[in-house]
Motif scaffolding. Structure first.
Motif, short mmCIF file in Angstrom:
data_model
loop_
_atom_site.label_atom_id
_atom_site.label_comp_id
_atom_site.label_asym_id
_atom_site.label_seq_id
_atom_site.Cartn_x
_atom_site.Cartn_y
_atom_site.Cartn_z
N THR A 198 35.31 -2.64 29.72
CA THR A 198 34.83 -2.20 31.02
C THR A 198 35.85 -1.33 31.74
OG1 THR A 198 33.52 -4.22 31.20
CG2 THR A 198 33.89 -2.99 33.23
N SER A 199 37.11 -1.74 31.68
CA SER A 199 38.16 -1.00 32.40
C SER A 199 38.28 0.43 31.89
CB SER A 199 39.51 -1.72 32.24
OG SER A 199 39.44 -3.03 32.75
N PHE A 200 38.31 0.58 30.56
CA PHE A 200 38.45 1.93 30.01
C PHE A 200 37.18 2.74 30.22
CE2 PHE A 200 42.29 0.40 28.17
CZ PHE A 200 43.03 1.53 27.85
N LEU A 201 36.03 2.10 30.15
CA LEU A 201 34.78 2.82 30.38
C LEU A 201 34.74 3.39 31.80
CD1 LEU A 201 31.29 1.94 29.16
CD2 LEU A 201 31.58 2.48 31.56
N PHE A 245 32.55 -8.06 36.68
CA PHE A 245 32.49 -9.34 37.41
C PHE A 245 31.88 -10.42 36.53
CE2 PHE A 245 30.10 -12.33 40.07
CZ PHE A 245 31.12 -12.82 40.88
N ALA A 246 30.80 -10.06 35.83
CA ALA A 246 30.14 -11.03 34.94
C ALA A 246 31.08 -11.46 33.82
CB ALA A 246 28.87 -10.41 34.35
N GLN A 247 31.80 -10.50 33.24
CA GLN A 247 32.72 -10.82 32.16
C GLN A 247 33.86 -11.71 32.64
OE1 GLN A 247 33.60 -6.79 31.15
NE2 GLN A 247 31.97 -6.63 29.61
N LEU A 248 34.28 -11.50 33.87
CA LEU A 248 35.41 -12.25 34.42
C LEU A 248 35.03 -13.67 34.82
CD1 LEU A 248 38.38 -12.11 35.23
CD2 LEU A 248 37.67 -11.20 37.45
N PHE A 249 33.88 -13.84 35.47
CA PHE A 249 33.56 -15.13 36.06
C PHE A 249 32.27 -15.78 35.55
CE2 PHE A 249 35.98 -12.95 39.50
CZ PHE A 249 37.06 -13.81 39.54
N ALA A 274 41.54 -5.21 21.81
CA ALA A 274 40.48 -4.96 20.82
C ALA A 274 39.22 -4.44 21.48
CB ALA A 274 40.18 -6.23 20.04
N ALA A 275 38.85 -5.05 22.63
CA ALA A 275 37.66 -4.59 23.35
C ALA A 275 37.87 -3.19 23.93
CB ALA A 275 37.31 -5.58 24.46
N SER A 310 38.11 -10.79 27.59
CA SER A 310 38.51 -9.69 26.71
C SER A 310 37.67 -8.45 26.94
CB SER A 310 38.40 -10.13 25.24
OG SER A 310 39.28 -11.17 24.94
N MET A 311 36.39 -8.66 27.22
CA MET A 311 35.49 -7.53 27.43
C MET A 311 35.84 -6.70 28.66
SD MET A 311 33.34 -7.09 25.00
CE MET A 311 34.68 -7.52 23.91
N LEU A 312 36.73 -7.24 29.52
CA LEU A 312 37.22 -6.44 30.63
C LEU A 312 37.98 -5.22 30.12
CD1 LEU A 312 38.44 -9.20 33.10
CD2 LEU A 312 36.48 -7.68 33.40
N GLY A 313 38.52 -5.31 28.92
CA GLY A 313 39.17 -4.15 28.33
C GLY A 313 38.19 -3.03 28.11
#
Length: 514
Positions: free
Chosen positions: A415-418, A69-73, A276-277, A410-413
């Motif tokens: 987070t999503s995989f984690l 959420f933080a990375q997105l907004f 990349a993330a 980009s960091m959602l990548g």
């Protein structure tokens, strides 16, 4: 370049000393992640919250919901509005509040609330730290600085966490003190960095973007961190790129989230950033790290505090292996290190999976030792390859007017995989047992192939000239051309060749910059 020159390059010593202080920000993040590996294996903690495989997965991964959420907004907006440093201070303060909520006597629901608050701050800290370092680091050493600060600081935090947890594990009375104290130790690290940050200058790139009518402030700070004066040729050269890039983008680009989403070229770069993330977590390293103590116990190292000690030794080795990235990433490039790293990790996981499948009962001591060795190799390789390289690439591929928001998205990548791998891992490992590591092997093979096919090389390219790599206009050259056109237009049809001389002079300047 020698050891000391690499860490304290003569022309960038001020920047080096300043940026290495940012290690304490990533150290704070690393401690929070590392200590949960120890706490999840604490019998008193397990009893206090009735922790089973499902709850273990929730406790370990729930912060990443608010991190996403933080990375997105939040992270990009905060870093854009208040600056990189104030975003860091506020984010660390939020994480400290989350830690306090976790350590006071509470219910499972309150524990989860504390973890969610911590995750919110974590996402913002990660984004602001890497943005600041990327924007202040010199071009030829940007990979070294971003990778070292990001990964070395994180590993230092996990090192302190593992050994603090190991020391506290011997305190069995009074009940539930060991895991609470272990968690609380990270608070002074965060407070120290907040105080230290007030001696730091703001990012000159952010200042120029935010306050274009006052370029002198940005120029003076750039001169300071480049160990020069505002009139120094290398400072003037870099500052000219900043100004030309900004002036061109101001006329032709849209800032903010809308600027990212409406432009097809920006959307493509956003996919590169997400990818990349994602590479950082695609191989399943978070599952290996977060549940390391439990994994070592499951492999037969369950006598006394054996698993904790093994984890602590690994954390020491991981701290120093990060320096491999420092010495190689700007020499061999991001892509080369990723290819080598994923190859080694895939090979180690192939051996590990074969051994756990052949000896599922953990009765063969030689096999158990080899299994631990393979896990060591995976963790150590990650620390100089996909661990530090993911934030390097994601922080450097975007233009200044959207970098903060694009990096956060980009960091959602990551987070999503984690979340996709780590949350179900305890249950998956419990159900599949010894064969579960074949999944991690497969993921590393997929990551290896994808890097070879997809990822571009970004070493030695200035932040302002990254557009050309992605098939777009070199905004520095375009900005200089437009500035020249305006000068020529102001001169009119100059018969004595003044306009031609201006163009020849500008062309020579561009060649020198290149």
């Amino acid at each position: 370049m020698g050891f000391l020159q690499r860490f304290l390059p003569p022309d960038d010593r001020h920047a080096a000393l300043m940026l290495y202080g940012m290690v304490f920000a990533t150290c704070f993040n690393g401690y929070d992640a590392g200590i949960m590996s120890v706490i999840l294996a604490d019998k008193q903690f397990q009893d206090y919250y009735s922790v089973d495989a499902n709850r273990s997965g929730i406790i370990a991964t729930i912060p990443w919901a608010t991190t996403g959420f933080a990375q997105l907004f939040v992270a990009g907006t905060l870093a854009n509005m208040l600056g990189r440093l104030w975003a860091l201070r506020i984010s660390i303060a939020v994480m400290i509040i989350g830690v306090i909520v976790q350590i006071v006597p509470n219910t499972f629901g309150v524990l989860i609330l504390g973890r969610l608050i911590t995750g919110l701050g974590f996402g913002c800290v990660y984004v602001a730290t890497n943005l600041y370092v990327a924007e202040c680091a010199p071009t030829k050493l940007r990979g070294s600085f971003v990778g070292t600060v990001s990964q070395f600081g994180y590993q230092l935090g996990t090192l302190i966490a593992f050994w603090a947890g190991y020391g506290m594990s011997f305190h069995k009375s009074p009940n539930n003190i060991a895991w609470r104290v272990s968690n609380a130790i990270q608070i002074p690290i965060g407070v120290f960095f907040i105080i230290l940050s007030f001696w730091y200058p703001e990012s000159p790139r952010w200042l120029l973007e935010r306050y274009p009518d006052d370029p002198t402030t940005a120029l003076n700070i750039l001169a300071k961190i480049r160990s020069g004066t505002p009139d120094s040729p290398h400072v003037q050269l870099e500052f000219r790129e900043l100004v030309m890039s900004r002036e061109y983008r101001q006329r032709h680009s849209t800032p903010g989230y809308w600027g990212l989403l409406k432009d097809p070229a920006m959307r493509k770069r956003l996919l590169y950033g997400f990818y990349a993330a994602a590479l950082q977590q695609m191989g399943g390293i978070a599952a290996v790290t977060m549940y390391a103590v439990l994994i070592y116990q499951s492999l037969g190292w369950d006598s006394g505090s054996q698993a904790l000690a093994i984890n602590g030794i690994q954390s020491v080795l991981q701290l120093f292996i990060v320096l491999v990235n420092t010495f190689t990433v700007d020499r061999f490039g991001r892509k080369t290190l990723l290819l080598v790293g994923f190859s080694i990790q895939a090979g180690a996981l192939l051996i590990l999976s074969s051994l756990t499948t052949s000896f599922p009962d953990n009765q063969n001591k030689a096999a158990a030792v080899a299994e631990v060795a393979m896990l060591f190799i995976v963790g150590l390789t990650y620390c100089w390859s996909n661990g530090p390289i993911a934030p390097i690439v994601a922080s450097e591929i975007f233009p200044q007017h959207v970098r903060d928001k694009a990096f956060g998205l980009s960091m959602l990548g990551q987070t999503s995989f984690l979340l996709a791998i780590t949350q179900p891992w305890p249950g998956f490992n419990e159900d599949v047992g010894a064969k579960s590591y074949w999944l991690l092997f497969s993921l590393n093979v997929v990551a290896l192939i994808s890097v070879y096919v997809i990822l571009p090389e970004t070493k030695n390219i200035s932040l302002e000239r990254m557009d050309k790599l992605f098939g777009q206009v070199d905004v520095v050259e375009a900005g200089e051309e437009e500035a020249l056109d305006r000068k020529v237009a102001a001169l009119g049809e100059d018969k004595d060749g003044t306009a031609l001389e201006l163009r020849e002079h500008a062309s020579q300047g561009q060649q020198q910059t290149t």
